[in-house]
Enzyme design. Structure first.
Site, PDB file in Angstrom:
ATOM      1  N   GLY A   1       0.817  -1.206   0.000  1.00  0.00           N
ATOM      2  CA  GLY A   1       0.000   0.000   0.000  1.00  0.00           C
ATOM      3  C   GLY A   1       0.851   1.256   0.000  1.00  0.00           C
ATOM      4  CB  ALA A   2      -0.183   4.820  -0.074  1.00  0.00           C
TER       5      ALA A   2
ATOM      6  CG  ASP B   1      10.160   4.267  -6.153  1.00  0.00           C
ATOM      7  OD1 ASP B   1       8.943   4.074  -6.167  1.00  0.00           O
ATOM      8  OD2 ASP B   1      10.783   4.658  -5.157  1.00  0.00           O
TER       9      ASP B   1
ATOM     10  NE  ARG C   1      17.634   7.217  -5.043  1.00  0.00           N
ATOM     11  CZ  ARG C   1      16.577   7.975  -5.278  1.00  0.00           C
ATOM     12  NH1 ARG C   1      15.457   7.774  -4.643  1.00  0.00           N
ATOM     13  NH2 ARG C   1      16.629   8.947  -6.161  1.00  0.00           N
TER      14      ARG C   1
ATOM     15  CG  HIS D   1      12.211  11.096  -2.560  1.00  0.00           C
ATOM     16  ND1 HIS D   1      11.108  10.568  -3.179  1.00  0.00           N
ATOM     17  CD2 HIS D   1      11.792  11.486  -1.336  1.00  0.00           C
ATOM     18  CE1 HIS D   1      10.074  10.644  -2.360  1.00  0.00           C
ATOM     19  NE2 HIS D   1      10.455  11.198  -1.247  1.00  0.00           N
TER      20      HIS D   1
ATOM     21  N   GLY E   1       6.339   1.307   3.091  1.00  0.00           N
ATOM     22  CA  GLY E   1       7.757   0.994   3.211  1.00  0.00           C
ATOM     23  C   GLY E   1       8.304   0.227   2.014  1.00  0.00           C
TER      24      GLY E   1
ATOM     25  CB  ALA F   1      12.601   8.839 -10.724  1.00  0.00           C
TER      26      ALA F   1
END
Lengths: 173, 173, 173
Positions: free
Chosen positions: B10-11, B83, B54, B50, B14, B34
């Site tokens: 789900g949103a 992702d 990373r 983001h 994790g 991305a």
């Protein structure tokens, strides 16, 4: 340290019943921490019915917001069943409070408990992205909170159709 | 063949963190693909954050639509973290493209990769049926895509509260 | 007693295909109990395509409401695939019927079957709380029904991306 158990799942998946069963297995006074707000007589009746359903042997404390304080106050007496984190988070957000420090405080509080805590929470992020901005913010916050609690939990169960899948901790018999 | 790993959930469950950890375990250049579209400065800031989160050791490639081409171009360099499939599919559908041949092309492209590919995707079909027709079409397409990728994947993980449940592949330690 | 198998999961998660595969493994006449209502030609075409997809060797019975009666009538002939409980419950509620006695009747009927029954159902409670009151009532009812069927089921599978997670019953090979 006392075990921290997170029980998550969808609406009406049987989370609360499972969490109650887990709570009953610990010795000491059983404390039910209800986080729902009582808005009207219908909700009052519903809560009273739930109290009656659990039967004798439970102390019910209603606290919609100051959950960490109640956990500290009741520590040492017996297992605490928190039902549920979703309503607690929802109360914080609807009040316009800054939920992140509150969530951080909850995590720290849980980490120092000496009596067990069993927490019920909801999975709310497996539907389509909500159109409502507050709903989107809520599902992000709920997902984040579930992850944070899971990190410090000794066990995490994901309940489907009343049946717990063990996602963290030793396999259950 | 290189492993294909599908990480679903789900949103804010994790998924991305887990997928990043799996990607780091492979040797070679780590490539982050991305698929999000940058609509405004807020999103630009979020993406830049983001990338900073990373840390060093990642090459970021932003590609909202031509995912198969980028997979072929980067094959042989190291593990690719996609992702996510949900944004990719959403971009295709919002553009009014025919997503089925694009999805079929993705499956064929994945099947011929020699470097690992770790794909993040969302579970979007466990809420109430959406009233919006495009939302219904999207959840059908997303469910179908997840199934198709799962067929060719070596491993599939369903992430709950940051914890991966292995639904395909050898048990994880 | 014949096995009762509950197959649950999100929309387009691969529940029906998995349930069909399980049904095929039992001897006898394979009976497909379709609970969907035919509202228009498009739906008629879709159902006819599904019938063709399953291929020969299936008897299709369409029954949107009186599911317990059809289960009793077909008992002894072979495995019955009920696709799905979600549409059945939805039909009851949209008709304004009292779904609780109907659900109770279904549970009792399932308990006395001598031929296998494989039931497909949906997870609908893992999104944000719906704003629509009927949708909230439906997800509560669906969650409750899934729990009740799971209690009497010999096996329960939660399907993610076409892959069944065994939540009740012996591990599957």
């Amino acid at each position: 340290m006392a075990p921290i158990i997170l029980v998550t799942g969808g609406a009406r998946s049987g989370k609360s019943s499972h969490a109650e069963a887990r709570t009953r297995a610990f010795p000491g006074e059983r404390i039910y921490l209800a986080t729902s707000r009582v808005y009207d007589d219908e909700m009052r009746d519903r809560i009273d019915r739930h109290i009656a359903d659990r039967g004798a042997g439970w102390t019910t404390i209603e606290e919609p917001v100051n959950l960490p304080a109640v956990l500290d106050q009741t520590d040492g007496r017996g297992p605490r069943l928190v039902d549920c984190l979703t309503l607690w988070l929802s109360n914080l957000m609807l009040d316009g409070r800054d939920w992140e420090p509150a969530a951080q405080c909850l995590i720290e509080t849980l980490s120092r408990q000496t009596s067990p805590v069993i927490l019920v929470s909801n999975e709310v992020g497996m539907g389509i992205v909500p159109e409502n901005a507050l709903a989107r913010a809520f599902r992000d916050a709920q997902g984040w909170l579930n992850q944070r609690v899971a990190v410090i939990a000794d066990e995490v169960q994901f309940v489907v159709a009343g049946l717990p899948l063990q996602v963290k901790g030793p396999p259950q018999l």
